[in-house]
Structures are given as structure tokens and as C-alpha cells.
Design a protein around this motif. Sequence first.
Motif, PDB file in Angstrom:
ATOM      1  N   ALA A 183       0.829  -1.212   0.000  1.00  0.00           N
ATOM      2  CA  ALA A 183       0.000   0.000   0.000  1.00  0.00           C
ATOM      3  C   ALA A 183       0.860   1.257   0.000  1.00  0.00           C
ATOM      4  CB  ALA A 183      -0.936  -0.004   1.211  1.00  0.00           C
ATOM      5  N   ALA A 184       1.967   1.258  -0.751  1.00  0.00           N
ATOM      6  CA  ALA A 184       2.830   2.435  -0.855  1.00  0.00           C
ATOM      7  C   ALA A 184       3.653   2.321  -2.130  1.00  0.00           C
ATOM      8  CB  ALA A 184       3.735   2.552   0.375  1.00  0.00           C
ATOM      9  N   ASP A 185       4.409   3.385  -2.433  1.00  0.00           N
ATOM     10  CA  ASP A 185       5.175   3.430  -3.673  1.00  0.00           C
ATOM     11  C   ASP A 185       6.378   2.482  -3.636  1.00  0.00           C
ATOM     12  OD1 ASP A 185       3.414   5.420  -4.290  1.00  0.00           O
ATOM     13  OD2 ASP A 185       4.850   7.067  -4.061  1.00  0.00           O
ATOM     14  N   ILE A 186       6.780   2.049  -4.844  1.00  0.00           N
ATOM     15  CA  ILE A 186       7.994   1.241  -5.018  1.00  0.00           C
ATOM     16  C   ILE A 186       8.795   1.839  -6.160  1.00  0.00           C
ATOM     17  CG2 ILE A 186       8.947  -1.026  -5.593  1.00  0.00           C
ATOM     18  CD1 ILE A 186       6.436  -2.299  -4.509  1.00  0.00           C
ATOM     19  N   VAL A 187      10.084   2.080  -5.920  1.00  0.00           N
ATOM     20  CA  VAL A 187      10.989   2.586  -6.947  1.00  0.00           C
ATOM     21  C   VAL A 187      12.169   1.631  -7.041  1.00  0.00           C
ATOM     22  CG1 VAL A 187      12.441   4.485  -7.705  1.00  0.00           C
ATOM     23  CG2 VAL A 187      10.304   4.978  -6.496  1.00  0.00           C
ATOM     24  N   ALA A 188      12.378   1.034  -8.237  1.00  0.00           N
ATOM     25  CA  ALA A 188      13.467   0.079  -8.447  1.00  0.00           C
ATOM     26  C   ALA A 188      14.309   0.564  -9.621  1.00  0.00           C
ATOM     27  CB  ALA A 188      12.924  -1.316  -8.730  1.00  0.00           C
ATOM     28  N   THR A 189      15.610   0.740  -9.375  1.00  0.00           N
ATOM     29  CA  THR A 189      16.513   1.256 -10.396  1.00  0.00           C
ATOM     30  C   THR A 189      17.624   0.248 -10.654  1.00  0.00           C
ATOM     31  OG1 THR A 189      16.087   3.519  -9.642  1.00  0.00           O
ATOM     32  CG2 THR A 189      18.022   3.168 -11.031  1.00  0.00           C
ATOM     33  N   GLY A 190      17.823  -0.105 -11.941  1.00  0.00           N
ATOM     34  CA  GLY A 190      18.898  -1.026 -12.285  1.00  0.00           C
ATOM     35  C   GLY A 190      18.466  -1.991 -13.378  1.00  0.00           C
ATOM     36  N   ARG A 191      19.436  -2.477 -14.100  1.00  0.00           N
ATOM     37  CA  ARG A 191      19.186  -3.424 -15.183  1.00  0.00           C
ATOM     38  C   ARG A 191      18.559  -4.711 -14.618  1.00  0.00           C
ATOM     39  NH1 ARG A 191      21.853  -4.088 -20.274  1.00  0.00           N
ATOM     40  NH2 ARG A 191      21.925  -6.255 -21.001  1.00  0.00           N
ATOM     41  N   GLY A 192      17.439  -5.129 -15.210  1.00  0.00           N
ATOM     42  CA  GLY A 192      16.759  -6.335 -14.738  1.00  0.00           C
ATOM     43  C   GLY A 192      16.065  -6.167 -13.403  1.00  0.00           C
ATOM     44  N   ASP A 247      -2.095 -20.578  -6.670  1.00  0.00           N
ATOM     45  CA  ASP A 247      -2.554 -19.245  -7.071  1.00  0.00           C
ATOM     46  C   ASP A 247      -1.569 -18.168  -6.623  1.00  0.00           C
ATOM     47  OD1 ASP A 247      -4.764 -20.595  -7.958  1.00  0.00           O
ATOM     48  OD2 ASP A 247      -6.086 -19.940  -6.335  1.00  0.00           O
ATOM     49  N   VAL A 248      -1.524 -17.110  -7.433  1.00  0.00           N
ATOM     50  CA  VAL A 248      -0.674 -15.959  -7.141  1.00  0.00           C
ATOM     51  C   VAL A 248      -1.527 -14.699  -7.203  1.00  0.00           C
ATOM     52  CG1 VAL A 248       1.298 -14.566  -7.896  1.00  0.00           C
ATOM     53  CG2 VAL A 248       1.403 -17.066  -8.026  1.00  0.00           C
ATOM     54  N   SER A 249      -1.439 -13.851  -6.159  1.00  0.00           N
ATOM     55  CA  SER A 249      -2.223 -12.620  -6.100  1.00  0.00           C
ATOM     56  C   SER A 249      -1.319 -11.451  -5.726  1.00  0.00           C
ATOM     57  CB  SER A 249      -3.352 -12.769  -5.061  1.00  0.00           C
ATOM     58  OG  SER A 249      -4.030 -11.541  -4.881  1.00  0.00           O
ATOM     59  N   VAL A 250      -1.423 -10.360  -6.488  1.00  0.00           N
ATOM     60  CA  VAL A 250      -0.684  -9.130  -6.188  1.00  0.00           C
ATOM     61  C   VAL A 250      -1.674  -7.965  -6.180  1.00  0.00           C
ATOM     62  CG1 VAL A 250       1.094  -7.504  -6.948  1.00  0.00           C
ATOM     63  CG2 VAL A 250       1.459  -9.977  -7.231  1.00  0.00           C
ATOM     64  N   GLN A 251      -1.692  -7.222  -5.074  1.00  0.00           N
ATOM     65  CA  GLN A 251      -2.528  -6.026  -4.966  1.00  0.00           C
ATOM     66  C   GLN A 251      -1.627  -4.885  -4.512  1.00  0.00           C
ATOM     67  OE1 GLN A 251      -5.368  -8.337  -2.369  1.00  0.00           O
ATOM     68  NE2 GLN A 251      -6.894  -7.168  -3.519  1.00  0.00           N
ATOM     69  N   GLN A 252      -1.555  -3.862  -5.350  1.00  0.00           N
ATOM     70  CA  GLN A 252      -0.631  -2.758  -5.079  1.00  0.00           C
ATOM     71  C   GLN A 252      -1.346  -1.434  -5.283  1.00  0.00           C
ATOM     72  OE1 GLN A 252       1.083  -0.213  -6.798  1.00  0.00           O
ATOM     73  NE2 GLN A 252       2.489   0.225  -5.115  1.00  0.00           N
ATOM     74  N   THR A 253      -1.155  -0.520  -4.314  1.00  0.00           N
ATOM     75  CA  THR A 253      -1.753   0.814  -4.380  1.00  0.00           C
ATOM     76  C   THR A 253      -0.635   1.844  -4.325  1.00  0.00           C
ATOM     77  OG1 THR A 253      -3.757   0.074  -3.251  1.00  0.00           O
ATOM     78  CG2 THR A 253      -3.345   2.436  -3.291  1.00  0.00           C
ATOM     79  N   GLY A 254      -0.619   2.759  -5.299  1.00  0.00           N
ATOM     80  CA  GLY A 254       0.407   3.791  -5.330  1.00  0.00           C
ATOM     81  C   GLY A 254       1.146   3.770  -6.656  1.00  0.00           C
ATOM     82  N   VAL A 255       2.428   4.138  -6.604  1.00  0.00           N
ATOM     83  CA  VAL A 255       3.264   4.235  -7.799  1.00  0.00           C
ATOM     84  C   VAL A 255       4.287   3.098  -7.792  1.00  0.00           C
ATOM     85  CG1 VAL A 255       4.996   5.632  -8.998  1.00  0.00           C
ATOM     86  CG2 VAL A 255       2.986   6.733  -7.974  1.00  0.00           C
ATOM     87  N   GLN A 299      -3.744  -3.303  -9.633  1.00  0.00           N
ATOM     88  CA  GLN A 299      -2.860  -2.175  -9.405  1.00  0.00           C
ATOM     89  C   GLN A 299      -3.670  -0.882  -9.468  1.00  0.00           C
ATOM     90  OE1 GLN A 299      -1.364   0.643 -10.865  1.00  0.00           O
ATOM     91  NE2 GLN A 299       0.012   0.786  -9.113  1.00  0.00           N
ATOM     92  N   THR A 300      -3.671  -0.154  -8.356  1.00  0.00           N
ATOM     93  CA  THR A 300      -4.411   1.103  -8.267  1.00  0.00           C
ATOM     94  C   THR A 300      -3.402   2.236  -8.160  1.00  0.00           C
ATOM     95  OG1 THR A 300      -6.212  -0.008  -7.108  1.00  0.00           O
ATOM     96  CG2 THR A 300      -6.159   2.387  -6.989  1.00  0.00           C
ATOM     97  N   VAL A 341      -6.101 -15.935 -15.815  1.00  0.00           N
ATOM     98  CA  VAL A 341      -5.274 -14.770 -15.526  1.00  0.00           C
ATOM     99  C   VAL A 341      -6.162 -13.529 -15.591  1.00  0.00           C
ATOM    100  CG1 VAL A 341      -3.341 -13.339 -16.319  1.00  0.00           C
ATOM    101  CG2 VAL A 341      -3.187 -15.844 -16.445  1.00  0.00           C
ATOM    102  N   HIS A 342      -6.105 -12.704 -14.539  1.00  0.00           N
ATOM    103  CA  HIS A 342      -6.951 -11.506 -14.476  1.00  0.00           C
ATOM    104  C   HIS A 342      -6.095 -10.330 -14.009  1.00  0.00           C
ATOM    105  CE1 HIS A 342     -10.932  -9.485 -12.930  1.00  0.00           C
ATOM    106  NE2 HIS A 342     -10.394  -8.860 -13.964  1.00  0.00           N
ATOM    107  N   VAL A 343      -6.078  -9.267 -14.816  1.00  0.00           N
ATOM    108  CA  VAL A 343      -5.318  -8.060 -14.499  1.00  0.00           C
ATOM    109  C   VAL A 343      -6.275  -6.876 -14.451  1.00  0.00           C
ATOM    110  CG1 VAL A 343      -3.509  -6.460 -15.240  1.00  0.00           C
ATOM    111  CG2 VAL A 343      -3.207  -8.929 -15.559  1.00  0.00           C
ATOM    112  N   ILE A 344      -6.219  -6.127 -13.357  1.00  0.00           N
ATOM    113  CA  ILE A 344      -6.935  -4.854 -13.228  1.00  0.00           C
ATOM    114  C   ILE A 344      -5.880  -3.773 -13.024  1.00  0.00           C
ATOM    115  CG2 ILE A 344      -8.640  -3.537 -11.921  1.00  0.00           C
ATOM    116  CD1 ILE A 344      -9.824  -6.209 -10.985  1.00  0.00           C
ATOM    117  N   ALA A 345      -5.798  -2.832 -13.956  1.00  0.00           N
ATOM    118  CA  ALA A 345      -4.688  -1.875 -13.940  1.00  0.00           C
ATOM    119  C   ALA A 345      -5.170  -0.441 -14.012  1.00  0.00           C
ATOM    120  CB  ALA A 345      -3.747  -2.155 -15.107  1.00  0.00           C
TER     121      ALA A 345
END
Length: 402
Positions: free
Chosen positions: A117-126, A173-181, A240-241, A302-306
Motif C-alpha cells: 500500500a505504498a510506492d515502489i521505486v526500483a533502479t537497475g538493469r533487470g 494461485d498468485v495474487s498481487v494487490q498494489q496501491t500507489g506508484v 494495481q491502483t 489470468v486476471h489483471v486490473i490496472a
Amino acid sequence: HLSSGIVAQSVGGGGGSGGWAVSASEATYYASIDLSLGGSGGRGGKGGEVTVDWGSVITTAGDLSAGILAQSVGGGGGTAGAGLSESSVTVYGSANIAVGGTGGSGGSAGKVSVRQAADIVATGRGSAGIVAQSIGGGGGWGGMAMAGSFISAHGALQIAVGGNGGGGGSASDVSVQQTGVVAASGDYSAGIVAQSIGGGGGASGMVLTGTGYTEQSDINLGISLKGGAGGSAGRVFVQQTGSVSTTGKSAAGIVAQSIGGGGGHSGLVLAVAGAQRVQWLGGSLTMAVGGSGGKGSNADAVHVIAGDVSTRGDASTAIEAVSVGGGGGAASATAAVDIVSKWNVNMALSAGGADGGNGGDVTVSLNGAVNTAGVESKGIKAMSVGGGGGSGTLVLAGTVKS
């Protein structure tokens, strides 16, 4: 490098390898009988359920790093032991029987759930913002079988049976719910990756059987059993919201995949009768029977909400949602041949390749805009693909000189 923010993993242990079995007779005046049975491979351990629930900003800097890495991985099945049976010189006949062990089954993988429930910033190849995976363990290979007689004056019997390949472990099953950037920068980077992948089936054991020289009848029989079936895949859900953005070539905003495990191929079979001098009634019977490949397993929905998703770089995809059935295992070559024989029967058979698995339903729902910038880039790639069937094989039966 390799510096992820959060790593949560459950990994099953690999199964142990089966022991080899060897039996042999070197010089025997009377008849000899040699039997060997290879040990089976151990079953892979299960991966447990993995849950990550986080509510603070995550920042990573370095190649091959993820903001959140959550994985459940089944252990691979152990390789089976070979069976080897041999006699060198026997006056009154010989019988050699060899059976390979069964490959161990791959362990299943547990459910994986990520809530951020917060932002994630990832920098780098791969690099990646979130990676969530449930991966079944691969099946172990079946044991090889070899049975042979070099010289047997009054007839020889050779039987070799290769071991079954182990089945692949199922994924959950795999579930990812993310809010933010979610922002990932670097070539081959990704915003969110969610995958459920069934383990591949193990191949069945290779088979070799043959006679060098006999003055009476000889029988050579080689049989290959089935390759292991692939493991099934689970459902994949991504919500992803907010926004996802990537910068760099061959990058992806959201990747959601359910992939069934492929079946293992069957083992090669070769049966050979060597030189023979028949004094009375007698002859050569040589048979090679190939097993079938293992069946490919099914993928799931497979279900994606973006929200907003953007990529800036060549050969990049904003949203990839794919459900792919596992491919069927192929049949391997089968051959029955005698070299020099007065009377002979040579037969070679193959059970053929196996069916592929089914792809599941794929749904992509958008609550924002999709933008791509770069050549050969895609906005949305949504596919359901059935697995291909396993190929047939070469089957050969013949006499070099009669």
C-alpha cells in the motif's frame, strides 16, 4: 546488485537420487542369470504459502534487484538410478535383466500473496517493483537400463526396461494487490511480475540391450516407459491502483502469467542382436518398444486490473497477460536391428508424443491509460494458448546382413 527490499521465500528440498544397480557374470560354464533394479528418485519437498503485507515506501538501486520478491518453490524430484546387467562369456546360455528406477515427483508450490500500500521505486538493469511466483518442482529423470551379453554359446535373453519419468509439481494461485506508484528503470526491468508455473515432467530412462555372439537363439527386448506429466498452474490475479512506469528497452509494466508444466520426453530405445551361427533350429528375436511422452498440464485463469501503465523503451510491453498450457512430451527414437543372423524377426514400436495442456481464461480491465514509447512496443498483450502436442519419432527395424 542483487539487493532486494523484501525477500520472502518458501523452498522445498530436492529429492535424493536413486542408487545404481549393477550385476555381472564374467566367465560361466553353466547358465547365468543376472538381475539389476535401479533405485527410485526421492520426491521433492513442498513449498509453503508465502504472504507479504507491507505499507511503506520501498526503494532499491542495483541490477537484478526487486522491491518485493515473494516466491514459493517446490523441490525437484530426484533422478532415478540405472540398472545395468551384463554377462561376458557363458557356455550354456545367459539371461540378463535390467530395470531402471522411477524418477521422483516434483514438489508442489504454495499460494503467494502480496499486498503493498505504498510506492515502489526500483533502479537497475533487470530490476522489478514486485515479483510474486509460485513454481512447481520439476520431475526427476527415469533410470537408464542396459542389458547385454558378449558371448553366449547356447542362447541369450536380454531384457531392459527404462524407468518412468517423475511428474512435475503443481503451482498454486498468485495474487498481487498494489496501491500507489511503481517505477522501474533499466533495461529488462518490470513493474509487477506475477507468475504461476507448473513443474516440467522428467524424461523416462534410456534403454540399451544387445547380444554380441551366440550359436543358438537370442532374444533382445528393450522397453521405454512414459515421460512424467507436467504440473498444473494456478490462477494469477493482479490489481494495481495508481500507476506503473518503466524506462529501458525490453521492459514490461505488468506481467501476469499462468503456465502449465510441459511433459517429459520418452527415452531412446536401442535393441541389437550381434553375430549368430545357428547350428540347428534357432534364430534372433529383437524388439524395441518406445514409451509415450508425458502429458502437458493445464494453465489457469489470468486476471489483471490496472490503472495507468506506461513504458519508455524499445521492444517493451505495458501489460502482458498470458495463460499457456504445457507442451506434450515427445517420443524418442526406437530401433531394433540384428547384424548377422540366419533367421530373424525385428520389431520396433513407439507409443508416440503426448497431448498438450489447455490455456485458461485471460481478462484485462483498465481503470486508466496505457502509453508506450519505442519501436516494436505493445500496449496490451493478452493471450490464451494451448500447449502443443509432443512430436512423433523415428522408428527403425532391420537386418544389416542375413
